[in-house]
Design a protein around this motif. Structure first.
Motif, short mmCIF file in Angstrom:
data_model
loop_
_atom_site.label_atom_id
_atom_site.label_comp_id
_atom_site.label_asym_id
_atom_site.label_seq_id
_atom_site.Cartn_x
_atom_site.Cartn_y
_atom_site.Cartn_z
N LYS A 102 29.49 -102.20 2.98
CA LYS A 102 30.58 -101.36 2.46
C LYS A 102 30.04 -100.11 1.78
O LYS A 102 30.59 -99.02 1.92
CB LYS A 102 31.44 -102.17 1.49
N LEU A 103 28.94 -100.28 1.03
CA LEU A 103 28.34 -99.12 0.38
C LEU A 103 27.82 -98.13 1.41
O LEU A 103 27.93 -96.90 1.22
CB LEU A 103 27.20 -99.57 -0.54
N ALA A 104 27.27 -98.65 2.51
CA ALA A 104 26.81 -97.75 3.57
C ALA A 104 27.98 -96.99 4.18
O ALA A 104 27.89 -95.78 4.45
CB ALA A 104 26.08 -98.56 4.65
N ILE A 105 29.11 -97.68 4.39
CA ILE A 105 30.30 -97.01 4.94
C ILE A 105 30.80 -95.94 3.96
O ILE A 105 31.19 -94.83 4.37
CB ILE A 105 31.40 -98.05 5.23
N VAL A 106 30.79 -96.27 2.67
CA VAL A 106 31.22 -95.31 1.65
C VAL A 106 30.31 -94.08 1.65
O VAL A 106 30.78 -92.93 1.54
CB VAL A 106 31.26 -95.97 0.27
#
Length: 210
Positions: A102-106
């Motif tokens: 999720k952090l990578a997507i953000v």
């Protein structure tokens, strides 16, 4: 006769010796039995004391020694605990992986937004430049048209202004020289000239005073 007396005299001596020997044997046997009893008593007491000391030592050791809960657990309980810990560890790893994704997507979305803002800023800069160019061009066009209207004959210019909307005509007249504007106003119909005068007066009234 002498032999019989001698035999009678010797008999009590032998009897005394036999009694003494029997008493000695009984005494020795009594001593042996007494010593054996003493040994048994002391050996039993020592064993009892040693057993008591061993039990006390065992109790003291049991009280003072720390209890290991893992050592006291059964194999099935220990295996269940290990399995639960492994399941918990796997769940934590999966959650950490999910959070990392999720952090990578953000991060990707943030980068895209930043790129969009940069593109928007560039577009705004270009639009501002275009508007400035357009305003300059429009101003130049208005200035040229004003010069054209000023150079026309008042009668011809008045006929042209009469075909314009009052606001549009007032705009040009407000930019023209006072003498040229006065000659054009004189050639307009009175009602139209009055309307243009009201518009010009309203613009001047809203203008800031020095």
């Amino acid at each position: 006769m002498s032999k019989e007396k001698t035999a009678k005299k010797g008999a009590p001596k032998r009897k005394k010796r036999s009694l003494k020997a029997g008493r000695g044997a009984l005494f020795l046997l009594s001593v042996v039995l007494f010593m054996s009893a003493v040994v048994r008593v002391f050996s039993g007491t020592g064993a009892a004391i040693a057993k008591e000391v061993a039990e006390l030592t065992k109790e003291d050791t049991h009280v003072e020694a720390p209890v290991d809960p893992i050592a006291c657990m059964a194999d099935e309980d220990l295996n269940a605990l290990i399995a639960a810990l492994r399941t918990r560890e796997k769940s934590v790893e999966e959650k950490e992986l999910e959070i990392a994704e999720k952090l990578a997507i953000v991060d990707v979305a943030r980068a895209e937004i930043e790129e969009s803002f940069k593109a928007l800023e560039i577009a705004e800069t270009r639009l501002a430049a275009t508007m400035a160019t357009s305003n300059t061009a429009a101003e130049d066009d208005l200035a040229r048209l004003t010069s054209v209207y000023e150079s026309m004959k008042p009668k011809d210019a008045a006929a042209l202004f009469e075909a314009m909307a009052p606001d549009f005509a007032a705009g040009f007249l407000g930019r023209m020289r006072a003498d040229a504007a006065g000659e054009i106003m004189a050639g307009l119909p009175p009602e139209f000239a009055y309307t243009i005068s009201v518009i010009l007066a309203g613009r001047n009234a809203n203008a800031p005073s020095e």
